[in-house]
Design an enzyme around this catalytic site. Structure first.
Site, mmCIF file in Angstrom:
data_model
loop_
_atom_site.group_PDB
_atom_site.id
_atom_site.type_symbol
_atom_site.label_atom_id
_atom_site.label_comp_id
_atom_site.label_asym_id
_atom_site.label_seq_id
_atom_site.Cartn_x
_atom_site.Cartn_y
_atom_site.Cartn_z
ATOM 1 N N ASP A 1 5.936 -4.239 3.431
ATOM 2 C CA ASP A 1 6.217 -4.849 2.133
ATOM 3 C C ASP A 1 7.692 -5.215 2.060
ATOM 4 O OD1 ASP A 1 6.720 -5.184 -0.793
ATOM 5 O OD2 ASP A 1 4.623 -4.566 -0.929
ATOM 6 N N ILE A 2 7.970 -6.385 1.500
ATOM 7 C CA ILE A 2 9.359 -6.859 1.418
ATOM 8 C C ILE A 2 10.173 -6.035 0.410
ATOM 9 C CG2 ILE A 2 9.087 -8.614 -0.405
ATOM 10 C CD1 ILE A 2 10.549 -10.575 1.512
ATOM 11 N N ASN B 1 -4.325 -3.376 -6.074
ATOM 12 C CA ASN B 1 -4.217 -3.975 -7.402
ATOM 13 C C ASN B 1 -5.189 -5.154 -7.459
ATOM 14 O OD1 ASN B 1 -2.106 -2.226 -8.196
ATOM 15 N ND2 ASN B 1 -0.637 -3.492 -7.083
ATOM 16 N N HIS C 1 -5.268 -7.122 -0.588
ATOM 17 C CA HIS C 1 -4.441 -6.286 0.278
ATOM 18 C C HIS C 1 -4.506 -4.843 -0.171
ATOM 19 C CE1 HIS C 1 -1.940 -8.000 -2.961
ATOM 20 N NE2 HIS C 1 -1.281 -6.843 -2.972
ATOM 21 N N HIS D 1 -2.165 -1.618 -0.213
ATOM 22 C CA HIS D 1 -0.842 -1.038 0.003
ATOM 23 C C HIS D 1 -1.033 0.336 0.648
ATOM 24 C CE1 HIS D 1 1.528 -3.690 -2.796
ATOM 25 N NE2 HIS D 1 0.346 -3.834 -3.366
HETATM 26 P P1 5GP Z 1 0.518 -6.774 -5.589
HETATM 27 O O1 5GP Z 1 1.314 -6.536 -6.840
HETATM 28 O O2 5GP Z 1 -0.107 -8.151 -5.566
HETATM 29 O O3 5GP Z 1 -0.454 -5.688 -5.286
HETATM 30 O O4 5GP Z 1 1.543 -6.658 -4.410
HETATM 31 C C1 5GP Z 1 2.142 -7.739 -3.795
HETATM 32 C C2 5GP Z 1 3.179 -7.167 -2.862
HETATM 33 O O5 5GP Z 1 3.568 -8.191 -1.972
HETATM 34 C C3 5GP Z 1 4.456 -6.692 -3.573
HETATM 35 O O6 5GP Z 1 4.633 -5.303 -3.303
HETATM 36 C C4 5GP Z 1 5.562 -7.548 -2.960
HETATM 37 O O7 5GP Z 1 6.730 -6.809 -2.705
HETATM 38 C C5 5GP Z 1 4.919 -8.045 -1.681
HETATM 39 N N1 5GP Z 1 5.371 -9.358 -1.248
HETATM 40 C C6 5GP Z 1 5.428 -10.483 -2.018
HETATM 41 N N2 5GP Z 1 5.869 -11.525 -1.284
HETATM 42 C C7 5GP Z 1 6.078 -11.042 -0.035
HETATM 43 C C8 5GP Z 1 6.543 -11.649 1.177
HETATM 44 O O8 5GP Z 1 6.847 -12.838 1.261
HETATM 45 N N3 5GP Z 1 6.634 -10.841 2.279
HETATM 46 C C9 5GP Z 1 6.301 -9.518 2.218
HETATM 47 N N4 5GP Z 1 6.429 -8.822 3.365
HETATM 48 N N5 5GP Z 1 5.859 -8.924 1.102
HETATM 49 C C10 5GP Z 1 5.763 -9.672 -0.012
#
Ligand code: 5GP
Ligand code: ZN
Length: 114
Positions: A31-32, A87, A100, A102
């Site tokens: 995760d970034i 999520n 995805h 986490h």
């Molecule tokens: P969500 O809230 O959809 O479950 O999580 C999305 C996750 O994707 C977030 O934790 C965010 O930090 C990560 N994320 C968003 N854009 C990028 C990206 O371009 N590269 C990476 N490695 N992670 C990303």
């Protein structure tokens, strides 16, 4: 593959990522914005927007993700357990609409619900 999906672009190598794992069906990358010392995401290469779009035809793929998760977690040093978070939809706080899991661990992991 969805043309404009960030995670599809990561799978295609169009956006760089720190890859943790790849096979013909699945991809994992850090995760970034990590919330713990280890924080990576496991995704299907197939574009499924969220669990709300998953159906019985995806059962084997989803099963593979769940059984791969502990193996990858251990490879990342999480010998003592880890947290999995999915999520789903705006109501679940999902920000990237490509399914995805986490995988989070190391350091202090607070209780989920107080
Ligand atoms: P969500 O809230 O959809 O479950 O999580 C999305 C996750 O994707 C977030 O934790 C965010 O930090 C990560 N994320 C968003 N854009 C990028 C990206 O371009 N590269 C990476 N490695 N992670 C990303
Ligand atoms: Zn996608």
């Amino acid at each position: 593959m969805a043309e404009d999906c960030i995670f599809c672009k990561i799978v295609r190598g169009e956006i760089p990522s720190n890859k943790v794992y790849e096979d013909d069906e699945l991809f994992a990358f850090n995760d970034i914005h990590p919330v713990a010392p280890v924080h990576f995401m496991l995704i299907p290469k197939l574009h499924i927007a969220s669990l709300l779009e998953a159906d019985d035809s995806h059962a084997a793929l989803l099963g593979r993700m769940l059984t791969l998760a502990p193996r990858l977690a251990k490879e990342q040093g999480l010998d003592n357990g880890f947290r999995t978070v999915i999520n789903t939809g705006p109501g679940g706080g999902q920000e990237v609409f490509h399914l995805h899991i986490h995988i989070i661990g190391g350091g202090h992991i607070p209780p989920m619900v107080r």
